[in-house]
Design a protein around this motif. Sequence first.
Motif, PDB file in Angstrom:
ATOM      1  N   LYS A 135     -14.528  -4.381  -1.082  1.00  0.00           N
ATOM      2  CA  LYS A 135     -13.823  -3.279  -0.420  1.00  0.00           C
ATOM      3  C   LYS A 135     -12.453  -3.056  -1.078  1.00  0.00           C
ATOM      4  CE  LYS A 135     -14.627  -5.471   3.440  1.00  0.00           C
ATOM      5  NZ  LYS A 135     -14.571  -5.926   4.849  1.00  0.00           N
ATOM      6  N   SER A 136     -11.817  -4.142  -1.453  1.00  0.00           N
ATOM      7  CA  SER A 136     -10.522  -4.040  -2.115  1.00  0.00           C
ATOM      8  C   SER A 136     -10.622  -3.308  -3.447  1.00  0.00           C
ATOM      9  CB  SER A 136      -9.958  -5.449  -2.317  1.00  0.00           C
ATOM     10  OG  SER A 136      -8.901  -5.462  -3.208  1.00  0.00           O
ATOM     11  N   SER A 137     -11.636  -3.640  -4.256  1.00  0.00           N
ATOM     12  CA  SER A 137     -11.799  -3.005  -5.567  1.00  0.00           C
ATOM     13  C   SER A 137     -12.114  -1.523  -5.426  1.00  0.00           C
ATOM     14  CB  SER A 137     -12.899  -3.709  -6.356  1.00  0.00           C
ATOM     15  OG  SER A 137     -12.542  -5.041  -6.638  1.00  0.00           O
ATOM     16  N   ALA A 138     -12.978  -1.183  -4.486  1.00  0.00           N
ATOM     17  CA  ALA A 138     -13.323   0.223  -4.279  1.00  0.00           C
ATOM     18  C   ALA A 138     -12.099   1.018  -3.827  1.00  0.00           C
ATOM     19  CB  ALA A 138     -14.442   0.340  -3.248  1.00  0.00           C
ATOM     20  N   ALA A 139     -11.324   0.428  -2.905  1.00  0.00           N
ATOM     21  CA  ALA A 139     -10.120   1.108  -2.431  1.00  0.00           C
ATOM     22  C   ALA A 139      -9.119   1.284  -3.568  1.00  0.00           C
ATOM     23  CB  ALA A 139      -9.499   0.310  -1.289  1.00  0.00           C
ATOM     24  N   LYS A 140      -8.949   0.248  -4.395  1.00  0.00           N
ATOM     25  CA  LYS A 140      -8.009   0.331  -5.512  1.00  0.00           C
ATOM     26  C   LYS A 140      -8.395   1.458  -6.462  1.00  0.00           C
ATOM     27  CE  LYS A 140      -8.574  -2.105  -9.152  1.00  0.00           C
ATOM     28  NZ  LYS A 140      -8.701  -3.195 -10.160  1.00  0.00           N
ATOM     29  N   ARG A 141      -9.647   1.506  -6.838  1.00  0.00           N
ATOM     30  CA  ARG A 141     -10.107   2.513  -7.807  1.00  0.00           C
ATOM     31  C   ARG A 141      -9.870   3.930  -7.290  1.00  0.00           C
ATOM     32  NH1 ARG A 141     -15.059   4.729  -7.832  1.00  0.00           N
ATOM     33  NH2 ARG A 141     -15.930   3.074  -6.519  1.00  0.00           N
ATOM     34  N   LEU A 142     -10.196   4.175  -6.045  1.00  0.00           N
ATOM     35  CA  LEU A 142     -10.107   5.531  -5.504  1.00  0.00           C
ATOM     36  C   LEU A 142      -8.664   5.927  -5.167  1.00  0.00           C
ATOM     37  CD1 LEU A 142     -13.307   5.309  -3.308  1.00  0.00           C
ATOM     38  CD2 LEU A 142     -13.009   6.643  -5.395  1.00  0.00           C
ATOM     39  N   ILE A 143      -7.864   4.965  -4.747  1.00  0.00           N
ATOM     40  CA  ILE A 143      -6.459   5.269  -4.479  1.00  0.00           C
ATOM     41  C   ILE A 143      -5.737   5.608  -5.773  1.00  0.00           C
ATOM     42  CG2 ILE A 143      -4.275   4.274  -3.704  1.00  0.00           C
ATOM     43  CD1 ILE A 143      -5.857   2.731  -1.596  1.00  0.00           C
ATOM     44  N   LYS A 144      -6.075   4.920  -6.866  1.00  0.00           N
ATOM     45  CA  LYS A 144      -5.458   5.231  -8.157  1.00  0.00           C
ATOM     46  C   LYS A 144      -5.797   6.657  -8.582  1.00  0.00           C
ATOM     47  CE  LYS A 144      -5.409   2.302 -11.521  1.00  0.00           C
ATOM     48  NZ  LYS A 144      -5.842   1.334 -12.557  1.00  0.00           N
ATOM     49  N   GLU A 145      -7.037   7.076  -8.373  1.00  0.00           N
ATOM     50  CA  GLU A 145      -7.412   8.460  -8.684  1.00  0.00           C
ATOM     51  C   GLU A 145      -6.581   9.435  -7.848  1.00  0.00           C
ATOM     52  OE1 GLU A 145     -11.578   8.962  -8.142  1.00  0.00           O
ATOM     53  OE2 GLU A 145     -12.155   7.502  -9.691  1.00  0.00           O
ATOM     54  N   PHE A 146      -6.375   9.086  -6.583  1.00  0.00           N
ATOM     55  CA  PHE A 146      -5.581   9.925  -5.683  1.00  0.00           C
ATOM     56  C   PHE A 146      -4.148  10.058  -6.189  1.00  0.00           C
ATOM     57  CE2 PHE A 146      -2.840   9.972  -1.794  1.00  0.00           C
ATOM     58  CZ  PHE A 146      -3.162  11.250  -1.351  1.00  0.00           C
ATOM     59  N   VAL A 147      -3.548   8.953  -6.612  1.00  0.00           N
ATOM     60  CA  VAL A 147      -2.171   8.969  -7.106  1.00  0.00           C
ATOM     61  C   VAL A 147      -2.065   9.829  -8.357  1.00  0.00           C
ATOM     62  CG1 VAL A 147      -0.344   7.547  -8.111  1.00  0.00           C
ATOM     63  CG2 VAL A 147      -1.569   6.751  -6.082  1.00  0.00           C
ATOM     64  N   VAL A 148      -3.016   9.691  -9.272  1.00  0.00           N
ATOM     65  CA  VAL A 148      -2.981  10.441 -10.532  1.00  0.00           C
ATOM     66  C   VAL A 148      -3.134  11.942 -10.269  1.00  0.00           C
ATOM     67  CG1 VAL A 148      -4.201  10.854 -12.703  1.00  0.00           C
ATOM     68  CG2 VAL A 148      -3.802   8.514 -11.928  1.00  0.00           C
ATOM     69  N   GLU A 149      -3.984  12.303  -9.322  1.00  0.00           N
ATOM     70  CA  GLU A 149      -4.246  13.719  -9.058  1.00  0.00           C
ATOM     71  C   GLU A 149      -3.078  14.404  -8.347  1.00  0.00           C
ATOM     72  OE1 GLU A 149      -7.801  13.587  -6.783  1.00  0.00           O
ATOM     73  OE2 GLU A 149      -9.104  13.115  -8.504  1.00  0.00           O
ATOM     74  N   ARG A 150      -2.281  13.643  -7.595  1.00  0.00           N
ATOM     75  CA  ARG A 150      -1.179  14.227  -6.814  1.00  0.00           C
ATOM     76  C   ARG A 150       0.042  14.384  -7.714  1.00  0.00           C
ATOM     77  NH1 ARG A 150      -2.445  16.339  -1.916  1.00  0.00           N
ATOM     78  NH2 ARG A 150      -0.431  15.686  -1.077  1.00  0.00           N
ATOM     79  N   GLU A 151       0.207  15.558  -8.264  1.00  0.00           N
ATOM     80  CA  GLU A 151       1.227  15.782  -9.294  1.00  0.00           C
ATOM     81  C   GLU A 151       2.645  15.648  -8.766  1.00  0.00           C
ATOM     82  OE1 GLU A 151       2.505  19.259 -12.510  1.00  0.00           O
ATOM     83  OE2 GLU A 151       0.789  19.547 -11.176  1.00  0.00           O
ATOM     84  N   HIS A 152       2.907  16.120  -7.541  1.00  0.00           N
ATOM     85  CA  HIS A 152       4.275  16.192  -7.055  1.00  0.00           C
ATOM     86  C   HIS A 152       4.608  15.145  -6.002  1.00  0.00           C
ATOM     87  CE1 HIS A 152       3.613  20.624  -8.235  1.00  0.00           C
ATOM     88  NE2 HIS A 152       4.277  20.021  -9.200  1.00  0.00           N
ATOM     89  N   ASP A 153       3.639  14.368  -5.546  1.00  0.00           N
ATOM     90  CA  ASP A 153       3.902  13.365  -4.520  1.00  0.00           C
ATOM     91  C   ASP A 153       4.735  12.216  -5.072  1.00  0.00           C
ATOM     92  OD1 ASP A 153       2.400  14.882  -2.871  1.00  0.00           O
ATOM     93  OD2 ASP A 153       0.756  13.480  -2.638  1.00  0.00           O
ATOM     94  N   ARG A 154       5.491  11.583  -4.190  1.00  0.00           N
ATOM     95  CA  ARG A 154       6.184  10.338  -4.502  1.00  0.00           C
ATOM     96  C   ARG A 154       5.524   9.231  -3.690  1.00  0.00           C
ATOM     97  NH1 ARG A 154      11.175   9.922  -2.877  1.00  0.00           N
ATOM     98  NH2 ARG A 154      12.017   8.842  -4.694  1.00  0.00           N
ATOM     99  N   PHE A 155       5.306   8.073  -4.305  1.00  0.00           N
ATOM    100  CA  PHE A 155       4.546   7.012  -3.661  1.00  0.00           C
ATOM    101  C   PHE A 155       5.347   5.719  -3.593  1.00  0.00           C
ATOM    102  CE2 PHE A 155       1.183   9.810  -5.194  1.00  0.00           C
ATOM    103  CZ  PHE A 155       0.295   9.829  -4.130  1.00  0.00           C
ATOM    104  N   GLY A 156       5.112   4.979  -2.507  1.00  0.00           N
ATOM    105  CA  GLY A 156       5.547   3.595  -2.385  1.00  0.00           C
ATOM    106  C   GLY A 156       4.328   2.753  -2.060  1.00  0.00           C
ATOM    107  N   VAL A 157       4.401   1.469  -2.337  1.00  0.00           N
ATOM    108  CA  VAL A 157       3.265   0.573  -2.093  1.00  0.00           C
ATOM    109  C   VAL A 157       3.744  -0.650  -1.327  1.00  0.00           C
ATOM    110  CG1 VAL A 157       1.408  -0.796  -3.119  1.00  0.00           C
ATOM    111  CG2 VAL A 157       2.137   1.334  -4.222  1.00  0.00           C
ATOM    112  N   ALA A 158       3.040  -0.968  -0.238  1.00  0.00           N
ATOM    113  CA  ALA A 158       3.270  -2.197   0.521  1.00  0.00           C
ATOM    114  C   ALA A 158       1.916  -2.829   0.792  1.00  0.00           C
ATOM    115  CB  ALA A 158       4.010  -1.913   1.821  1.00  0.00           C
ATOM    116  N   ALA A 159       1.911  -4.132   0.950  1.00  0.00           N
ATOM    117  CA  ALA A 159       0.669  -4.849   1.248  1.00  0.00           C
ATOM    118  C   ALA A 159       0.938  -5.797   2.411  1.00  0.00           C
ATOM    119  CB  ALA A 159       0.188  -5.620   0.021  1.00  0.00           C
ATOM    120  N   PHE A 160      -0.123  -6.246   3.057  1.00  0.00           N
ATOM    121  CA  PHE A 160       0.055  -7.178   4.162  1.00  0.00           C
ATOM    122  C   PHE A 160      -1.187  -8.054   4.306  1.00  0.00           C
ATOM    123  CE2 PHE A 160      -2.032  -3.501   5.914  1.00  0.00           C
ATOM    124  CZ  PHE A 160      -2.953  -4.004   6.826  1.00  0.00           C
ATOM    125  N   SER A 161      -0.964  -9.252   4.714  1.00  0.00           N
ATOM    126  CA  SER A 161      -2.026 -10.162   5.146  1.00  0.00           C
ATOM    127  C   SER A 161      -1.392 -11.015   6.239  1.00  0.00           C
ATOM    128  CB  SER A 161      -2.571 -10.990   3.977  1.00  0.00           C
ATOM    129  OG  SER A 161      -1.527 -11.692   3.332  1.00  0.00           O
TER     130      SER A 161
END
Length: 334
Positions: A108-134
């Motif tokens: 699930k982690s790998s699938a989410a990573k792959r698709l989120i990266k595509e989302f980031v690349v496609e969003r030309e004007h968005d600004r992103f931050g990343v946080a993780a939790f366990s």
Amino acid sequence: MIFTNPIALYLLPLALIPLFLGVQRQEPYPSLSGLEPDRLSLAISWALRIAGVAAIAGLILGMAGVALRERTIERFGQGAHIVLLIDRSASMNDTFAGRQPSGAEESKSSAAKRLIKEFVVEREHDRFGVAAFSTAPMHVVPITDHKDIVLNAIDAIDRPGLAFTDVGRGLAMALSMIEEDVLQGSRAIVLVSDGVAVVGRKIQDALRTEFARRPVHLYFVYLRTEGSNSMFAEPAPGVEDTPQALPERHLNKFFQSLRIPYHAYEAENAEAIKSAITDIGKLEQTPLVYNERIPQYDLSRWAYVLAALALGLLLAAKLCERTLKHPGAPSHAA
């Protein structure tokens, strides 16, 4: 413009020398007063003088390290400031079937990573931050427009995670990252988790207070493992309806109680994750003012190119010089 070695600019007046001294060999003539002006020769003469100026100026500017100064340009677009809050608990390392990945399967982690990266690349004007939790939240990257940094951070989310899922403190960290972002624009948190989490009462109250202070959109992409409970389903008769027994359902109910724009998605495979992320992209299309930083650009290489071209022209002109001899007349250059 800026110069990394400005002392070389003291040599710049030397570039005027070709305007006063010819660049071709001088030949004696008794008189030219009886001849019509040769405009072609005059044009060639001035062209060679200007080439001499360009050659000297280019070399000096190159030595001076001419460059365009770093600057910031205000631009307008459609998008949002988005914090990607990624679950890194141990259960995210399993597949949607609830087992360790093998062969062509992906976690699930790998699938989410792959698709989120595509989302980031496609969003030309968005600004992103990343946080993780366990077991504890992890501040990975603050909200930024540097997509390469964001993509590298996302690459790390499929590393082995820990046993527990503290989504409450993860949300608190995401909100603090949004608080630190001073630029104007729509704010959103995209929570990606397999949802097995209980948010304590004190943390719930604190989150309600924090969400009430700032306008934030919340998106919950629930990665549902095969055979696990749906967060939308009502409990069957006789089933205990508590956060401990049905954590996914009560987490969704808590988010619904926050009185903020909230959307929940239940994904049982990679295609469903992609559909959810695509929908989030359609929803986050508000007008956005953002600053694009243009880094310092070195122009010295182009100054040397200009000098090389000018010197090439002068060399070609010099190679074309010929001495013509006529009976009874002095030698002269063509």
